[in-house]
Design an enzyme around this catalytic site. Structure first.
Site, PDB file in Angstrom:
ATOM      1  N   ASP A  65      47.604  49.136  53.173  1.00  0.00           N
ATOM      2  CA  ASP A  65      48.240  48.111  52.352  1.00  0.00           C
ATOM      3  C   ASP A  65      47.561  46.779  52.623  1.00  0.00           C
ATOM      4  O   ASP A  65      47.673  46.235  53.728  1.00  0.00           O
ATOM      5  CB  ASP A  65      49.731  48.041  52.672  1.00  0.00           C
ATOM      6  CG  ASP A  65      50.499  47.154  51.699  1.00  0.00           C
ATOM      7  OD1 ASP A  65      49.874  46.287  51.049  1.00  0.00           O
ATOM      8  OD2 ASP A  65      51.726  47.315  51.601  1.00  0.00           O
ATOM      9  N   ASN A  92      39.534  44.271  43.278  1.00  0.00           N
ATOM     10  CA  ASN A  92      40.189  44.776  42.078  1.00  0.00           C
ATOM     11  C   ASN A  92      41.683  45.026  42.270  1.00  0.00           C
ATOM     12  O   ASN A  92      42.443  44.939  41.312  1.00  0.00           O
ATOM     13  CB  ASN A  92      39.513  46.082  41.640  1.00  0.00           C
ATOM     14  CG  ASN A  92      40.340  46.843  40.631  1.00  0.00           C
ATOM     15  OD1 ASN A  92      40.472  46.437  39.478  1.00  0.00           O
ATOM     16  ND2 ASN A  92      40.928  47.952  41.050  1.00  0.00           N
ATOM     17  N   TYR A 156      52.717  36.533  37.489  1.00  0.00           N
ATOM     18  CA  TYR A 156      51.532  37.387  37.471  1.00  0.00           C
ATOM     19  C   TYR A 156      50.347  36.617  36.897  1.00  0.00           C
ATOM     20  O   TYR A 156      49.251  36.618  37.470  1.00  0.00           O
ATOM     21  CB  TYR A 156      51.790  38.642  36.641  1.00  0.00           C
ATOM     22  CG  TYR A 156      50.528  39.391  36.289  1.00  0.00           C
ATOM     23  CD1 TYR A 156      49.853  40.141  37.246  1.00  0.00           C
ATOM     24  CD2 TYR A 156      49.988  39.336  34.993  1.00  0.00           C
ATOM     25  CE1 TYR A 156      48.679  40.815  36.928  1.00  0.00           C
ATOM     26  CE2 TYR A 156      48.822  40.006  34.675  1.00  0.00           C
ATOM     27  CZ  TYR A 156      48.170  40.733  35.643  1.00  0.00           C
ATOM     28  OH  TYR A 156      47.008  41.389  35.333  1.00  0.00           O
ATOM     29  N   ALA A 158      49.917  33.488  36.843  1.00  0.00           N
ATOM     30  CA  ALA A 158      49.540  32.436  37.790  1.00  0.00           C
ATOM     31  C   ALA A 158      48.665  32.979  38.908  1.00  0.00           C
ATOM     32  O   ALA A 158      47.729  32.309  39.360  1.00  0.00           O
ATOM     33  CB  ALA A 158      50.796  31.784  38.373  1.00  0.00           C
ATOM     34  N   LYS A 160      46.527  35.409  38.643  1.00  0.00           N
ATOM     35  CA  LYS A 160      45.198  35.640  38.087  1.00  0.00           C
ATOM     36  C   LYS A 160      44.490  34.323  37.795  1.00  0.00           C
ATOM     37  O   LYS A 160      43.261  34.214  37.941  1.00  0.00           O
ATOM     38  CB  LYS A 160      45.301  36.495  36.823  1.00  0.00           C
ATOM     39  CG  LYS A 160      45.770  37.915  37.110  1.00  0.00           C
ATOM     40  CD  LYS A 160      44.863  38.618  38.134  1.00  0.00           C
ATOM     41  CE  LYS A 160      45.203  40.068  38.316  1.00  0.00           C
ATOM     42  NZ  LYS A 160      44.307  40.754  39.281  1.00  0.00           N
TER      43      LYS A 160
END
Length: 255
Positions: A65, A92, A156, A158, A160
């Site tokens: 994790d 990724n 989400y 934000a 990226k």
């Protein structure tokens, strides 16, 4: 870039790909391996990683994790112990979270940023000494929503947006070391992301259909289409390209 050219370019190069158990990450791990690279595929699910590795030789896996404090360093250490270096880091791994403002909580926001922003940062830090030696490359995977508004999933988007700004800033910071940093920003792409967000299957299908109708080219993207650009950005032949975010979204950004 032909298959033969790609194989010559990536032969004996060491590539770390996170989120390699499915979707874009799996496609990227396979593409780099087919191009001759030694690939360390990283993800949380051992079975999914093993399924990726079985598809092509040259892929080793690391299950962990990335939100855990010690895992980013352990990932890089694993690649270096196995192959002696790191040439390319593909950040990724990430998560999508539908979170209207009225339902936002500190823990959900923190968890999202920890995976989508903090983990790539700590991986890049851990890889940095090795990338300096190889004059390597970092390729981040953002989203078209890193620079487009996304109601009901603003946090989400934000994360990226933050990853895109990290890409540009690291590109300037690391240019004296001849380390290139770029990103791809895919639009809606076939993956397990929506299902992993906990949505019912019928809702997932409705979202996919709505997305396809909203894209000028009339369909969602395929993971391999994104992976091919990850190879191009990491290719030393792209040696004068840094600090760029390439949007791959079937024209969605134009609307």
């Amino acid at each position: 870039m032909s298959h033969r050219d790609a194989e010559a370019v990536f032969a004996d190069r060491v590539v770390v790909v996170t989120g390699a158990g499915s979707g874009i990450g799996r496609a990227a791990a396979l593409a780099f391996a087919r191009a001759g690279a030694h690939v360390l595929g990283v993800g949380r699910r051992q079975e999914a990683l093993d399924a990726t590795a079985r598809q092509y030789p040259g892929i080793a896996v690391f299950a962990g994790d990335l939100r855990a404090d010690d895992v980013p360093d352990a990932v890089v250490r694993s690649a270096v112990e196995r192959w002696g270096k790191v040439d390319v880091l593909v950040n990724n791994a990430g998560a999508t979270a539908l979170m209207p403002l009225a339902e936002a909580t500190a823990s959900r926001i923190d968890d999202l940023f920890r995976l989508n922003v903090t983990a790539p940062s700590l991986l890049a830090r851990a890889a940095l000494p090795h990338l300096r030696r190889t004059r390597g490359s970092i390729v981040n995977v953002s989203s078209t929503y890193g620079h487009r508004p996304l109601p009901n999933a603003a946090h989400y988007a934000a994360t990226k947006s933050a990853l895109e700004q990290l890409t540009r800033s690291w590109a300037l910071e690391l240019a004296p070391d001849r380390i290139r940093v770029n990103a791809v920003a895919p639009g809606p792409t076939e993956s397990d992301a929506l299902a992993s967000a906990g949505l019912p299957s019928e809702v997932v299908e409705q979202i996919k259909n709505d997305e396809a109708r909203s894209i000028p080219l009339g369909r969602r993207g395929e993971p391999g289409e994104v992976a091919s650009w990850l190879l191009r950005l990491a290719d030393p032949a792209s040696g004068w390209l840094t600090g760029q975010v390439l949007t791959l979204d079937g024209g969605l950004e134009l609307l």
